[in-house]
Scaffold this motif. Structure first.
Motif: not given
Lengths: 112, 860
Positions: B568, B823-825
């Protein structure tokens, strides 16, 4: 020149914030933009930071290079190559990343 | 259709080869296989037996494991001998009383050592050399002996002498005939072999007929010879030839030869059509074949005949037509080869002899009366020509040009006269161990094999004794050339060089930056292949900070942020825990950090702790804490020295003989940070129980009572390879010296992403060559290699410490250059009390949840 007037240019960082031959990620209108700078050149390239194969926001951390005349960044996850100008993936031309217009002015990187 | 039942009596090399041929064939599913062995273990490599004394274990010699047989559905029984055959009912009975029926019975009972009927031969320290049990007995006897005598100066006798010498005994060879290896060598060859062996400290006594073995005065025994002389020794090893193990066949009515051996026809059938005999127990055309290659041929013939007889009912395509007994081997380190009619017994035979007393080389060619055909050859000291000569003989080819040129040394840079492989017919057998022909190799190359490892995997060629490796490579190269395939070894489109060449260029020219290399020797902008490769070479030689402006763009995914990128985009952190030793306080620091940052925590295979899930901006914070607590970077992110695994060693362990932990820490501290073509792993074991699994590492060190044993070029992973024993009984200083040299030589000459195992396998000359370079300094570069390593060791820095001291460098450690957000992911779920990345399906659920629930689900 008409375009330049219509386009809203926004400063995102200084050119010097990007070490030659590397990338950084900028937040631009809620989107993640990977910015790259090549050594010996003043141009900066802007493509999406999102790697569609690995589904992760990492492209700014890849290695830049060239294949023939095309400049690319290789994804740090699985090494697919993306064209710095067009966002096209070399391995799968159907995959095309979003790109942005970039300008470098007085040492600042502007996006539109 | 019910399965056909095959019972194989004996699980030696040939018995196993038969079974292996069967289970890897298209007909495997149509057979049920049972095998019995009187030995306590499955088949092992008897050809390499003497390696047992250079550190090989029974497991190293094994040709197959019990679990492999189990997974192939083979019913095997150890320690149980077949003692009766009822050929009418087709049932065998074992010593334990077990009865099994068969459709076809295959006797692969092998041979037993011949012990001459000498009075006194049955005493405690009078032994034979055939099985691993024998070796264990020899080993035990050697512990309480100083002197050992081998009776028999043939091929096996000299192998046995090697074993005694390696076991540390004063070694003698006693031979009845006037020379050594009387069967394979002529007088000149035997004489030189004797001289060379005596130079190695083995004493040779020829024309000695042992009359009796009595109690000795100085030693345990005295051997009295017929000529009145005597020899005193503590141990006697009989290796005076073999006799076929035909007892079972003899008792149950099969035809036996006058001097022993189970009589077989061209299909390896005995006098009973449903019973076959293969290997050393079989007598074909009144001959016993005591080498493994003919045994394998017989296995193939018997297998084909059984298939045609039971299943296809077509005529068997292959038959046994005798075998070539030519042989090439290293005896006590001396190269020896014998081809065909080595004694020139053919009518009208003439010979050419080359004898060089200075270089200790002897070569003799035996040619036909008309001088056109090669009949035989003897080579001692230099066996280069073996491949060429053997092919001339086997294929009955005309000798090209002057026969003398085949054995004369090349002078003044003239090319040695060889035989172009193109001259060989397609049917020419290149690998005799696995019966691989030139045509087989050509086909494999046409099918896409372009490297020796590929070719070995596809055809097995040269994976037996390895004697044909050079020839196999020639055939491969020639075929590739004829197909117009170019062997492109360019690193990438930017550099028409291999990594090794680039390393030489950078070293010789003294380059310190990628741009210099690209300008002088490449073009374009570089890529994700050449940049990290050259970055690594520069780091190997100059050891500069890898995030320096001129190097940063060269660093690969992990190096560039000094962490290991996970799927990720977050990183895992591995601090160095040298030798796997850690104080409780430091362990608590790791625990606290992991808890505070909610890092998924796992113990690595290299005795360290891996902390997962740190985001870019967290790396400097976390490392600040780690460095403050005394940790250093672990270089888990680099193609570099990783870990030195160790067992607890002599400080605590009841069995440890040396302090493996201290040595492991010293090694890890010395080489930490060294960048190389690929990662490098080490281990140090404190005794031969080998709890640190050093033999699966690039560099393995095992303590013995008398010093360190060094193993090199092993690895685990996708294609595991046991490390090779490189040197024994080393003191600390010599051990480090050898490791310095091996590593630096690897750094200089390894290919991109080539582990040490493949590096050595691809090296011409392999392990012996590496020993030459590192131990004997054959290239005269050892001082240079050591100096180079000393420089690297002296310029070590903890890359994280340097980074923390450079605010400029720290700027890059944030997700956005223009915002503080993360990071918003990133989405996580909890499993077994820890966090892990959400799967694709879980992500969708998480994204759709309101924020409060999302947090609840993430357990926060």
């Amino acid at each position: 020149m008409m375009n330049a007037i219509e386009k809203q240019w926004t400063r995102v960082c200084a050119v010097d914030d990007i070490a030659p031959d590397t990338g950084v990620c900028a937040l631009y209108h809620g989107e993640q933009v990977a910015l790259f700078r090549l050594s010996g050149q003043n141009d900066v390239f802007a493509i999406s930071n999102h790697d569609p194969f690995g589904n992760a926001n990492v492209l700014s951390r890849g290695i830049v290079g060239s294949r023939g005349d095309r400049l690319f960044v290789a994804s740090p996850l699985y090494k697919q190559h993306f064209d710095l100008l067009t966002g096209e993936c070399f391995e799968d031309p159907l995959v095309r990343l979003k790109t942005w217009s970039v300008r470098v002015e007085e040492g600042q990187v502007l996006l539109a | 259709m019910s399965k056909k039942r095959i019972v194989v009596v004996g699980n030696g090399m040939v018995g196993h080869n038969f079974i292996n041929t069967l289970v890897t064939s298209d007909h495997a599913s149509e057979f049920e296989i049972l095998t019995f062995s009187e030995e306590p273990r499955l088949a092992y490599d008897r050809v390499q037996l003497s390696k047992y004394f250079s550190g090989y274990s029974a497991a190293d010699l094994a040709l197959v494991t019990e679990s492999e047989y189990q997974s192939q559905g083979i019913v095997y029984t150890l320690n149980d001998k077949v003692v009766a055959i009822d050929s009418h009912a087709k049932i065998i009975t074992t010593a334990s009383g077990r009865k099994e029926g068969y459709d076809k019975l295959v006797l692969a009972t092998g041979s037993f050592p011949f012990v001459p009927p000498i009075p006194g031969k049955d005493q405690d320290h009078c032994l034979v050399y055939r099985t691993i049990d024998d070796l264990e007995a020899i080993s035990a006897s050697a512990e309480v002996s100083k002197t050992g005598v081998v009776v028999g100066g043939g091929l096996l006798g000299l192998e046995a002498a090697n074993a005694l010498k390696q076991a540390g005994l004063e070694t003698h060879v006693v031979e009845f005939a006037p020379r050594l290896m009387a069967v394979q060598l002529d007088e000149g060859g035997g004489k030189l072999l004797r001289r060379k062996i005596e130079e190695l400290g083995v004493q040779v006594h020829t024309e000695k007929n042992t009359k009796e073995i009595v109690a000795g005065e100085e030693c345990r025994y005295r051997m009295n010879f017929a000529d009145g002389s005597f020899l005193e020794t503590d141990m006697i090893l009989f290796s005076a030839g073999i006799r076929p193990q035909d007892e079972l066949a003899r008792q149950f009515g099969l035809d036996i030869g006058e001097r022993g051996g189970i009589v077989v026809n061209d299909y390896c059938q005995t006098s009973n059509d449903d019973i076959y005999a293969i290997g050393e127990c079989a007598l074909w055309d009144n001959k016993i074949y005591g080498l493994v290659a003919p045994g394998y041929q017989m296995a193939k013939v018997a297998f084909n005949h059984i298939v045609s007889n039971l299943l296809t009912h077509e005529e068997s395509a292959v038959s046994f037509q005798g075998a070539d007994m030519s042989t090439k081997l290293k005896l006590l380190g001396v190269d020896v080869a014998s081809i065909g009619d080595a004694h020139g017994l053919t009518a009208g035979a003439q010979s050419y002899v080359f004898n060089d007393d200075i270089a200790e080389v002897y070569k003799r060619l035996i040619v036909s009366a008309d001088g056109k055909k090669l009949l035989g050859a003897v080579l001692v000291g230099d066996v280069e020509a073996y491949g060429t000569l053997l092919q001339l003989k086997l294929n009955d080819m005309d000798i090209p040009g002057n026969p003398a040129a085949l054995i004369l040394p090349a002078t003044d840079g003239a090319e040695p006269v060889g035989l172009g492989v193109s001259a060989l017919p397609e049917t020419a057998q290149i690998c005799s161990c696995f019966d691989v022909s030139k045509g087989d190799i050509q086909k494999a190359v046409q099918g896409g094999c372009c490297s020796m490892p590929d070719l070995k995997a596809a055809t097995k060629a040269s994976s037996g004794c390895g004697g044909c490796a050079a020839l196999v490579k020639q055939v491969m190269d020639a075929e590739m050339a004829s197909l117009g395939m170019e062997v492109n070894t360019d690193l990438c489109e930017h550099f028409a060089h291999t990594r090794r060449e680039l390393a030489d260029i950078i070293r010789v020219k003294g380059y310190t930056r990628f741009e210099q290399v690209l300008e002088g020797h490449g073009h374009g902008h570089g890529c994700e292949i050449c940049k990290p490769t050259i970055g690594s070479i520069l780091a190997s030689f100059h050891n500069e900070y890898v995030l320096k402006d001129e190097h940063i763009g060269l660093q690969d995914t992990n190096d560039i942020f000094l962490g290991n990128m996970q799927k990720d985009g977050t990183y895992s952190i591995v601090p160095r825990i040298a030798g796997g030793e850690i104080t409780p306080d430091k362990l608590i620091v790791l625990g606290e950090i992991a808890r505070d940052y909610d890092l998924y925590t796992k113990i690595t295979g290299g005795q360290r702790i891996d902390l997962f899930g740190a985001q870019l901006h967290q790396l400097p914070e976390i490392w600040q804490k780690l460095v403050a607590a005394g940790f250093e970077t672990g270089h888990a992110y680099g193609k570099s020295v990783r870990t030195v695994k160790s067992c607890v060693g002599s400080t605590w362990c009841r069995y440890g003989v040396l302090d493996s932990v201290s040595m492991a820490i010293a090694i890890e501290d010395r080489y930490k940070g060294l960048r190389a073509p690929h990662k490098i792993k080490f281990a140090v074991s404190g005794c031969t129980r080998e709890c640190a699994e050093a033999q699966s590492k690039d560099i393995g060190v095992i303590a013995t009572e008398t010093g360190w044993n060094l193993y090199v070029c092993g690895n685990g992973g996708m294609r595991p390879r046991h490390a090779d024993l490189f040197a024994t009984d080393l003191d600390d200083e010599t051990l480090i010296k050898y490791i310095d040299r091996v590593l630096m030589f690897y750094v200089r000459t390894g290919d991109r992403l080539q582990r040490t195992s493949v590096w050595m396998e691809n090296m011409e000359g392999g392990l012996d060559y590496l020993k030459q370079v590192v131990i004997n300094d054959s290239l005269g570069i050892c001082t240079e290699l050591e100096d180079n390593m000393t420089r690297i060791v002296g310029s070590y820095q903890c890359e994280w410490k340097t980074t923390l001291e450079n605010p400029d460098k720290l700027k890059r450690f944030q997700h956005f250059i223009n915002a503080d957000e993360a990071d918003s992911n990133l989405y996580y779920v909890r499993e077994r009390g820890q966090r892990r990345p959400a799967t694709e399906a879980e992500r969708i659920e998480l994204v759709e949840l309101p924020p409060a629930d999302k947090q609840a689900l993430a357990g926060k």
